[in-house]
Design an enzyme around this catalytic site. Structure first.
Site, PDB file in Angstrom:
ATOM      1  N   GLY A 113      65.073  12.781 -35.036  1.00  0.00           N
ATOM      2  CA  GLY A 113      64.952  12.687 -36.476  1.00  0.00           C
ATOM      3  C   GLY A 113      63.707  11.953 -36.932  1.00  0.00           C
ATOM      4  O   GLY A 113      63.352  11.999 -38.103  1.00  0.00           O
ATOM      5  N   SER A 161      60.621  12.474 -35.510  1.00  0.00           N
ATOM      6  CA  SER A 161      59.439  13.284 -35.215  1.00  0.00           C
ATOM      7  C   SER A 161      58.548  13.462 -36.438  1.00  0.00           C
ATOM      8  O   SER A 161      59.020  13.724 -37.546  1.00  0.00           O
ATOM      9  CB  SER A 161      59.851  14.672 -34.731  1.00  0.00           C
ATOM     10  N   GLY A 162      57.231  13.364 -36.204  1.00  0.00           N
ATOM     11  CA  GLY A 162      56.270  13.562 -37.273  1.00  0.00           C
ATOM     12  C   GLY A 162      56.051  12.350 -38.138  1.00  0.00           C
ATOM     13  O   GLY A 162      55.161  12.340 -38.995  1.00  0.00           O
ATOM     14  N   ASP A 180      49.909  17.753 -30.780  1.00  0.00           N
ATOM     15  CA  ASP A 180      51.146  17.898 -31.549  1.00  0.00           C
ATOM     16  C   ASP A 180      50.986  17.336 -32.967  1.00  0.00           C
ATOM     17  O   ASP A 180      51.476  16.251 -33.291  1.00  0.00           O
ATOM     18  CB  ASP A 180      52.297  17.195 -30.822  1.00  0.00           C
ATOM     19  N   HIS A 205      55.541  20.495 -33.668  1.00  0.00           N
ATOM     20  CA  HIS A 205      56.832  21.034 -33.231  1.00  0.00           C
ATOM     21  C   HIS A 205      57.882  20.990 -34.348  1.00  0.00           C
ATOM     22  O   HIS A 205      58.987  21.515 -34.175  1.00  0.00           O
ATOM     23  CB  HIS A 205      57.329  20.314 -31.975  1.00  0.00           C
TER      24      HIS A 205
END
Length: 297
Positions: A247, A249-250, A157, A112
């Protein structure tokens, strides 16, 4: 009808300055959501944990201040303790997602977080754009989201990003191995990122934040988020409501020295009791990651 002519250069410069002051544009603006990113208002329970438009609304966006400190309730990471941690930037130095170095020329992040342009910073401890000794900057030349990624459920994801060149391996920049074993309830892990340290108000840390979290059982995870959890996800958190947030994410979830997951999504606001963070379960994807890197190297 005649066309207006341009005035002297200083005229439009003063005009632009006045316009900026009227609009309140007094600090860098974080990346807005685009078609390839997710609108948290469509999330089943909360939102993804990438950066959204700057506003006062609580939709996993970033602006303002708060009373909590750290990732939410974490601590400053040790210098060079997370050398695989990467930052995905919009021009010129605006963080919008985290990432993880898993190969000398490849990063993992959340699907995402996909954008058309990737600027990557490794070996950088602070959130500031100021140059740090040991930092390495890259461009992303190819992004490959998992073909099974779905929105808004956030199944599968994850995404691979190929760097424009191989890293120079140092104490500040090196890859981490991905765990081949799925997480078990009770496992202690560490999540890191530069995301907001408070929620629903947002406040950004000066340096990379680390937080110890505990993997929760599948039953407890599904109870927290009914009909939203599948085998590509796991939950982690603890009873005091520590959490990753916007902030992050990933970014990496590291258990026993190996990469176990990626920050994916969670409830909004972050760090609510009995509403743990949800992470991409990377043990389900080791073959896809290896095959994709090999076929695109």
């Amino acid at each position: 009808m005649t066309m207006a002519t341009a005035g002297p250069p200083w005229t439009w410069m003063v005009g632009a300055l006045i316009t900026a002051l009227i609009l309140g544009v007094t600090e860098p603006v974080f990346a807005n959501y685009v078609a390839s990113c997710d609108n948290p208002s469509a999330e089943p329970s909360g939102g993804t944990r990438d950066l959204g438009p700057r506003s006062g609304e609580d939709i996993r966006v970033d602006d303002g201040g708060g009373s909590s400190t750290r990732i939410v309730n974490g601590t400053d990471c040790g210098m060079n303790s997370q050398p695989w941690q990467g930052a995905l930037l919009m021009k010129p130095n605006q963080l919008y997602c985290g990432a993880v170095l898993v190969n000398p020329q490849w990063l993992l992040t959340a699907a995402h977080c996909r954008k058309e342009f990737f600027r990557i910073r490794l070996g950088h401890y602070s959130l500031s754009p100021t140059y740090e000794a040991g930092q390495q900057l890259f461009q992303g030349i190819k992004s490959i989201p998992h073909p099974g990624y779905s929105h808004p459920s956030h199944s599968n994801d994850l995404m691979l990003i190929k760097l424009n060149r191989k890293i120079h391996k140092t104490q500040a920049v090196r890859p981490i191995n991905i765990s081949s074993h799925c997480p078990t309830a009770g496992t202690r892990c560490l999540v890191s990122g530069w995301g907001t340290t408070s929620s629903p108000q947002v406040k950004y840390p000066d340096v990379l934040q680390c937080l110890n979290i505990t993997v929760l059982s599948e039953d407890r995870c599904k109870k927290a988020y009914p009909n939203q959890i599948d085998a590509t996800m796991f939950c982690a958190g603890d009873q005091v409501g520590r959490d990753s947030c916007q902030g992050d994410s990933g970014g990496p979830v590291v258990c026993h020295g190996t990469l176990q997951g990626l920050v994916s999504w969670g409830d909004s606001p972050c760090a609510k009791p009995n509403r743990p963070g949800v992470y991409t379960n990377l043990c389900q994807f080791t073959k896809w990651i290896q095959d994709t890197i090999q076929s695109n190297s």
